[in-house]
Each structure stands twice: as structure tokens, then as C-alpha cells.
Design a protein around this motif. Structure first.
Motif, PDB file in Angstrom:
ATOM      1  N   ASP A   1      -0.371   2.114   7.245  1.00 53.93           N
ATOM      2  CA  ASP A   1       0.237   1.211   7.872  1.00 53.93           C
ATOM      3  C   ASP A   1       0.869   0.092   7.234  1.00 53.93           C
ATOM      4  OD1 ASP A   1      -2.281  -0.061   7.450  1.00 53.93           O
ATOM      5  OD2 ASP A   1      -2.218  -0.809   9.534  1.00 53.93           O
TER       6      ASP A   1
ATOM      7  N   GLU B   1      -4.005   4.735  10.762  1.00 56.76           N
ATOM      8  CA  GLU B   1      -4.778   4.076   9.674  1.00 56.76           C
ATOM      9  C   GLU B   1      -6.076   3.796  10.038  1.00 56.76           C
ATOM     10  OE1 GLU B   1      -5.865   1.715   6.092  1.00 56.76           O
ATOM     11  OE2 GLU B   1      -4.269   3.276   6.583  1.00 56.76           O
TER      12      GLU B   1
ATOM     13  N   TYR C   1      -7.072   4.017   1.776  1.00 58.23           N
ATOM     14  CA  TYR C   1      -6.003   4.707   2.783  1.00 58.23           C
ATOM     15  C   TYR C   1      -5.154   3.311   3.243  1.00 58.23           C
ATOM     16  CZ  TYR C   1      -7.733   9.053   3.690  1.00 58.23           C
ATOM     17  OH  TYR C   1      -8.243  10.383   3.661  1.00 58.23           O
ATOM     18  N   ASP C   2      -3.774   3.198   3.256  1.00 55.89           N
ATOM     19  CA  ASP C   2      -2.838   2.103   3.349  1.00 55.89           C
ATOM     20  C   ASP C   2      -1.665   2.614   4.298  1.00 55.89           C
ATOM     21  OD1 ASP C   2      -2.242  -0.457   3.348  1.00 55.89           O
ATOM     22  OD2 ASP C   2      -1.325  -0.480   1.308  1.00 55.89           O
TER      23      ASP C   2
END
Length: 423
Positions: free
Chosen positions: A224, A413, A221-222
Motif C-alpha cells: 500500500d 498489505e 511488504y509495502d
């Protein structure tokens, strides 16, 4: 994928489920036949075009060619089918097959056959590469794509012509077009549905157009990331802040409402999928479609969406399930389903056949062109369902007057990482 809700009544669905549960052991009939239980989602919008008709015809044809195997199909509305299958699995009464929206949780619990266990090499190799990859957990394919869709930017041809503007190819051109539409009194120059119905889709389309996405290059997950923050700051300041998204706050605007407004002629442009073509045609609205603009030109990739077929191991019918699925994924059968519901084929052979057919190509050709390079939700993550809920809940706040895109994306995030680490 956004699905059209079936017109079947709750009573009919309940009776179907009762019958399914009664036979869910997958036992043999008097003749010794194996009965495979399939629970499938309904893509129709009334009883007249319910998916039940498709599956009944397909099952009848399969049974005629495969004596000894019976197919018992229950079709349920999208509002119910995922929940019903989950409850069946939890009760120890898993169906042999389920055609629903998500597979990763069941794969993580070791409840599914892999595609390798079921499909012939030619059948498995025929899946379009991005869809096949999206069906993998730990590099093993458990989710078999069944229906697919992509997104394009729809625009109202009459409004564009009267304003003397061309379809945009970049963010600056999109903004300039929206400003001209607003100056001519168009109610919603660009519809930005970030309401709870399907905010995760509009969000992903914009993240991709900005060069970002929900995950980074290694699949973490990225949300932000700087590129994503830049995208939502631009939306906040250059579209919403300049009054180019209409009177309703984006966080309160749902996709269905945006689509309906487009067909009424109140919207200049918005992101849409093939269903919007049917809706616009019924209203006699003339529209055009172009790839989603990027920061400085066409976006490098668009969003793809897929629904999934999966096979549960509980009843032990691996051989019979494999025979049925190899039949289901024949070019002819994939094309029949795709044409019935204006969806994109999930196999290379069917996609090629559709591209070569004049009528199909005129209707869905642009969507087909986008599919091979499309990016899907991170559906291989068992945490995605909960992360999607967070996006729906909070993403609209990023473009409010006092919204802080960096802080809100950081909040989403943090919750995404926590959810992923808890799995």
C-alpha cells in the motif's frame, strides 16, 4: 511463470506417480547403482513436446557419462506437480530432486540441500544474479533457477499503423494510443487482465512501472505504498474509467482470455511473455514489442519470473545429486531446454550464447535484454503463496467504478503482514 498445460492424460500422470512412489526410497538396484528420483513440471502443450522427452534424453546422456547413477524422472502437469511434491514430502517420501514453482517453504523446514552443498563454484556463479538472489533464504541459496521469463508490451502492428500511432514510452502516451485505438473501433485498446488466473503478474508489472513493487528496499511488504496507490488510481481513472480496457471488467479478465483476444486482433496492446509470440505467429498476426512504459518514460525495471530446481536431503544422495545438477546446468543443456520452450536461460553463459546466435536473438533478444535488471516476485518469503492468493482475489476491485485503491491495497498489505508474522 504462466505455464502451458501438458497434453498427457490424467491416467498417464497417475501411473507415473505410482511408479515414482514405488521407487521413492532411492534405493540401489541389483547392480548397486544409486537411483535419483526427479519430479519435474511439464512445459509442453501436448504429448509431442512434453518435457518428458527432454528429461529422458538428458538422463540417458548423463547415465552414459556417469556409470553408477540412474535418473528416474516423473513429469507432471503444472496443475498437479506442486501439490504432488508437497504430498510426497508430507508422507515422508520426498524425491531427491523437484523442479517446480516454489522452494521457500521446504527451505524454511530445513528439508533442502543448499546450492553450496551441491554445485561447483563455476556452476553456481554462472546463475544470473537476480535469479540467484531470488533463490536465497536468509542469504543462503536453496532455490536453483531452472527457467525464466520477462514481460514486454506487445502491440498489434496493423492497428497501430492504421491509427497512425507509435509504440508508447510513457503512461500518457499509452493512454493517448488507447484513445486513438478506441476512436477507430478497436474492441480492447489495452487489455488489463486482473482476473484470478495471473493477476499477481499484471499487478507487479504496473507496480514496477510506477516505481513501486510488492516490497520495499529492505524486502518488507509495502503493497500500500504511495507509489502503488498512485499507480492504481491512474489505472482506475485514466484507463478503465475512460473505457480504454474493453467491455470486460479487468477483475474478471484472465490472462489466457486476453492473449486469445490479442491473437484474434481484438486487442491493441497488452503485457505478454514469449509464449504469446508463438500464439500470435500461429494466427498470422503481426505484432511489435517494446519495454513497459513508465510514468514519464521507460520503466526502470520489468518483471521477471522463474521456476525452481531443489534437492531434498531425505535420501542422502548429496554427491550424486550434485553430479547430476552440474551436468543439468551446462551451457549446452540450458540452451537446449530454453530453445525448446521459448524460455530464457538462467545462466550467464547460456544467455550470452543465445544473444550471439542470430536466430535466438531475433526471437528472444528483447526479453533477454530485460532479464538482468528484472525484479522477481518475493519468492524467498514463505508467505508469498498466500499473499499472491490475496492479490488475485482482491486487486481487480481497485479499478472498479466504485473501487478504492488505497483501501484495497491497504487490506492486502495488512493480510500480507499478518501472514508474514505468522511464519
Amino acid at each position: 511463470m504462466q505455464r502451458r498445460v501438458t497434453g498427457l492424460t490424467a491416467a498417464v500422470a497417475a501411473l507415473s506417480m505410482t511408479a515414482l512412489l514405488a521407487g521413492c526410497s532411492g534405493g540401489s538396484g541389483d547392480s548397486g547403482d544409486v537411483t535419483l528420483e526427479l519430479v519435474a513440471a511439464d512445459y509442453g502443450d501436448s504429448s509431442a513436446n512434453s518435457s518428458k522427452k527432454y528429461w529422458d534424453a538428458l538422463s540417458k546422456k548423463f547415465e552414459a557419462e556417469h556409470p553408477g547413477i540412474k535418473i528416474d524422472v516423473t513429469v507432471l502437469p503444472w496443475t498437479d506437480v506442486d501439490r504432488e511434491v508437497k504430498e510426497m514430502v508430507e508422507d515422508g517420501k520426498a524425491p531427491d530432486l523437484a523442479q517446480i514453482g516454489a522452494y521457500a517453504d521446504y527451505a524454511a523446514q530445513d528439508k533442502l540441500y543448499s546450492a553450496d552443498d551441491l554445485l561447483s563454484i563455476p556452476t553456481q556463479a554462472d546463475f544470473l544474479a537476480p535469479l540467484s538472489k531470488a533463490g536465497e533464504v536468509n542469504r543462503v541459496q536453496y532455490g536453483m533457477p531452472f527457467a525464466a521469463s520477462t514481460r514486454l508490451l506487445f502491440f498489434n502492428e496493423k492497428l497501430f499503423k492504421s491509427a497512425g500511432i507509435e509504440p508508447p514510452e510513457s503512461w500518457s502516451e499509452l493512454q493517448a494510443a488507447a484513445q486513438k485505438l478506441k476512436a477507430r473501433g478497436v474492441k480492447i485498446p489495452y487489455a488489463l487482465p486482473l482476473g484470478p488466473e495471473e493477476a499477481q503478474a499484471e499487478t507487479m508489472q504496473w507496480l514496477l512501472s510506477g516505481g513501486g513493487g510488492y516490497t520495499d528496499n529492505v524486502g518488507s511488504y509495502d503493497i500500500d505504498a504511495k507509489t502503488n496507490v498512485t499507480t492504481f488510481k491512474w489505472l482506475k481513472d485514466e484507463l478503465v474509467g475512460k473505457g480504454l480496457t474493453g467491455p470486460t471488467q479487468p477483475g474478471k479478465l484472465n490472462r489466457a482470455e486476453a492473449f486469445a483476444a490479442f491473437t484474434r486482433g481484438d486487442v491493441g496492446m497488452l503485457n505478454g511473455h514469449p509464449t504469446l509470440m508463438q500464439m500470435a505467429a500461429k494466427k498470422g498476426l503481426k505484432y511489435g514489442m517494446v519495454p513497459m512504459p513508465g510514468i514519464n518514460g521507460k520503466a526502470q525495471s520489468t518483471m521477471g519470473v522463474a521456476d525452481w530446481m531443489m534437492a531434498f536431503k531425505q535420501n542422502g544422495h548429496r554427491k550424486e545429486v550434485g553430479e547430476f545438477l552440474n551436468f543439468v546446468y551446462s551451457t549446452e543443456n540450458v540452451l537446449d531446454f530454453s530453445r525448446e520452450y521459448d524460455l530464457l536461460p538462467v545462466t550467464t553463459s547460456a544467455s550470452q550464447a543465445m544473444s550471439e546466435d542470430k536466430e535466438d536473438s531475433e526471437k528472444l533478444g528483447q526479453f533477454l535484454e530485460e532479464l538482468p535488471a528484472s525484479q522477481l516476485y518475493p519468492v524467498d518469503k514463505t508467505s508469498w503463496a498466500q499473499v499472491s492468493v490475496q492479490v488475485k482475489k482482491y486487486i481487480g476491485k481497485t479499478v472498479d467504478e466504485n473501487g478504492n485503491p488505497e483501501a484495497i491495497l491497504g487490506q492486502i498489505e495488512a493480510k500480507a503482514r499478518a501472514e508474514e508474522n505468522a511464519r
